[in-house]
Write an enzyme that holds these catalytic residues in place. Structure first.
Site, short mmCIF file in Angstrom:
data_model
loop_
_atom_site.label_atom_id
_atom_site.label_comp_id
_atom_site.label_asym_id
_atom_site.label_seq_id
_atom_site.Cartn_x
_atom_site.Cartn_y
_atom_site.Cartn_z
N ASP A 87 5.19 2.11 -16.82
CA ASP A 87 4.02 2.98 -16.92
C ASP A 87 3.74 3.42 -18.36
OD1 ASP A 87 3.84 2.83 -14.13
OD2 ASP A 87 5.06 4.64 -13.86
N ASN A 99 -2.30 -2.11 -14.59
CA ASN A 99 -1.74 -1.31 -13.50
C ASN A 99 -2.58 -0.06 -13.35
OD1 ASN A 99 0.19 -0.38 -11.55
ND2 ASN A 99 1.07 0.95 -13.13
C1 GAR Z 1 -2.21 4.34 -5.60
O1 GAR Z 1 -2.43 5.73 -5.63
C2 GAR Z 1 -1.62 3.87 -6.91
O2 GAR Z 1 -2.09 4.59 -8.01
C3 GAR Z 1 -0.16 4.12 -6.67
O3 GAR Z 1 0.06 3.78 -5.34
C4 GAR Z 1 -1.13 3.98 -4.58
C5 GAR Z 1 -1.43 2.71 -3.84
O4 GAR Z 1 -2.44 2.92 -2.90
N1 GAR Z 1 0.63 3.34 -7.56
C6 GAR Z 1 1.83 3.69 -7.97
O5 GAR Z 1 2.38 4.72 -7.63
C7 GAR Z 1 2.49 2.68 -8.89
N2 GAR Z 1 3.78 3.16 -9.31
P1 GAR Z 1 -3.20 1.68 -2.25
O6 GAR Z 1 -2.14 0.75 -1.68
O7 GAR Z 1 -4.01 2.29 -1.17
O8 GAR Z 1 -4.01 1.04 -3.32
#
Ligand code: GAR
Length: 209
Positions: free
Chosen positions: A144, A106
């Protein structure tokens, strides 16, 4: 090549970063499926246009276990050896996680173990932190919480909002995730430049003043 299934819920820019890195001739992984719990996720159209198999179904009206079982089935049917969560905004059932032990990564937008869960950027700003950042970790049942493979600190600048910081962290994520995934799937067989990069990025948290 290691076969990777990517799970997304939204924009899918991290999926795009994984996908474009995989076009390099010596990249040790390839994407075999992009799947989503959100049929409207913009990343699906991009993946399809790039020739990657996609699958989407809304999780609404289904139990978590039943939905996760469907996703699991699609990943296995696609021949995935690994799963990369890329902005997948669903808590995973323990059974699903158990089926991909040490085979699922993740990316999380904070310097773990700081700020698990949501609103990571606002929490870092509110705490007066000098750095936000991102972490790639192995997925374990607790949210996480699995072993961190690599991190990139991103400086918080005066006037940053959660949105401006999130945008900058996103750039760091796009560099970090393909390198960390490639190193993970190849273990010691990773090309030197990738391993060196991940080692360099897996640095300790920046010291506070
Ligand atoms: C990213 O910043 C990722 O780290 C976060 O969501 C965003 C997705 O962006 N993930 C989380 O918050 C997981 N809990 P993307 O769809 O443009 O890759």
């Amino acid at each position: 090549n290691a076969k990777v299934g990517v799970l997304i819920s939204g924009t899918g820019t991290n999926m795009a970063a994984l996908l474009y890195a995989a076009k390099a001739a010596d990249c040790p992984y390839e994407l075999v499926l992009v799947a989503s719990n959100n049929p409207e996720a913009p990343g699906l159209a991009l993946a399809a246009a790039e020739g990657i198999a996609t699958w989407a179904q809304s999780h609404k009206g289904m139990s978590r276990a039943a939905f996760d079982a469907l996703v699991d089935e699609r990943l296995r049917a696609a021949g995935a050896d690994y799963v990369a969560l890329a902005g997948y905004m669903r808590i995973l059932s323990d059974d699903f996680v158990a089926g991909w032990t040490d085979r699922m990564l993740n990316i999380h937008p904070s310097l773990l173990p700081l700020y698990k869960g949501l609103d990571t950027h606002q929490r870092a700003i509110d705490a007066g932190d000098r750095f936000g950042g991102c972490s790639v970790h192995v997925v374990t049942p607790a949210l996480d919480d699995g072993p961190v493979l690599a991190q990139t600190p991103v400086a918080i600048v005066p006037g940053d909002t959660a949105e401006t910081l999130a945008e900058r962290v996103r750039f760091a994520e796009h560099q970090l995730y393909p390198a960390a995934l490639a190193a993970f799937v190849t273990r010691e067989r990773a090309p030197d430049w990738l391993l060196g990069r991940v080692r360099a990025l897996a640095m300790a948290l920046p010291e506070a003043d």
